[in-house]
Structures are given as C-alpha cells and as structure tokens.
Scaffold this motif. Structure first.
Motif, short mmCIF file in Angstrom:
data_model
loop_
_atom_site.label_atom_id
_atom_site.label_comp_id
_atom_site.label_asym_id
_atom_site.label_seq_id
_atom_site.Cartn_x
_atom_site.Cartn_y
_atom_site.Cartn_z
N ASN A 2 -17.03 -25.90 68.71
CA ASN A 2 -15.95 -26.39 68.19
C ASN A 2 -15.07 -26.77 69.80
O ASN A 2 -14.58 -28.14 69.99
CB ASN A 2 -14.93 -25.92 67.21
CG ASN A 2 -15.61 -25.44 66.24
OD1 ASN A 2 -15.75 -26.37 65.62
ND2 ASN A 2 -14.67 -24.31 65.67
N CYS A 26 -7.90 -34.68 64.54
CA CYS A 26 -7.88 -33.39 64.65
C CYS A 26 -6.95 -32.50 63.13
O CYS A 26 -6.04 -33.37 62.91
CB CYS A 26 -6.79 -32.47 65.98
SG CYS A 26 -6.50 -31.08 64.91
N PRO A 27 -7.78 -31.63 62.58
CA PRO A 27 -6.60 -31.16 60.78
C PRO A 27 -5.18 -30.89 61.36
O PRO A 27 -4.75 -31.35 60.50
CB PRO A 27 -7.58 -30.31 60.79
CG PRO A 27 -9.12 -29.90 60.82
CD PRO A 27 -8.63 -31.05 62.44
N THR A 28 -4.76 -30.38 62.96
CA THR A 28 -3.73 -30.18 63.08
C THR A 28 -2.59 -31.80 63.08
O THR A 28 -1.52 -31.58 62.41
CB THR A 28 -3.66 -28.84 64.03
OG1 THR A 28 -4.39 -28.07 63.65
CG2 THR A 28 -2.64 -28.25 64.35
N THR A 30 -3.42 -33.89 62.12
CA THR A 30 -3.38 -34.74 60.79
C THR A 30 -2.27 -34.34 60.00
O THR A 30 -1.12 -34.76 58.97
CB THR A 30 -4.76 -34.60 60.36
OG1 THR A 30 -5.25 -35.25 60.48
CG2 THR A 30 -4.62 -35.70 59.10
N MET A 31 -2.19 -33.04 59.82
CA MET A 31 -1.39 -32.04 58.85
C MET A 31 0.43 -32.59 59.56
O MET A 31 0.83 -32.72 58.98
CB MET A 31 -1.26 -30.94 59.31
CG MET A 31 -2.83 -30.39 57.76
SD MET A 31 -2.53 -30.89 56.05
CE MET A 31 -0.98 -29.84 55.96
#
Length: 55
Positions: A2, A26-28, A30-31
C-alpha cells in the motif's frame, strides 16, 4: 504494498498537479468530501465553515 503504491503514484501527482491530488483517490479523502457535502446540505457545518486565504 500500500505504501509503495501511494509513493509511486502519489508523489508524481503531488509534484505535477497538486499536493493533495492523492486525496481524490484515497478512500479517506473521498469520505471526507462526502461528509463535508452532507454537512453542508444539512446545514450542520454552517457555523464553522469558513474560507481561508493565504496571502
């Protein structure tokens, strides 16, 4: 693995486009964007939302 992907992909994007480009993928990140938009829609972050300028 990662960290290697972040380093290989994120570093050139940060240098060439924007220092926070990786946050778009990054999912973070995006959230964070989704929660900000939800808070803005519901009026939750109205009191603390402010624009910051760097002079």
């Amino acid at each position: 693995m990662n960290y290697l992907v972040v380093t290989i992909v994120g570093t050139p994007l940060a240098i060439l486009i924007n220092p926070r480009t990786w946050c778009s993928f990054c999912p973070t990140g995006t959230m964070q964007i989704l929660m900000y938009k939800l808070g803005k829609l519901l009026g939750i972050n109205k009191k603390i939302d402010q624009k910051v300028s760097i002079a």
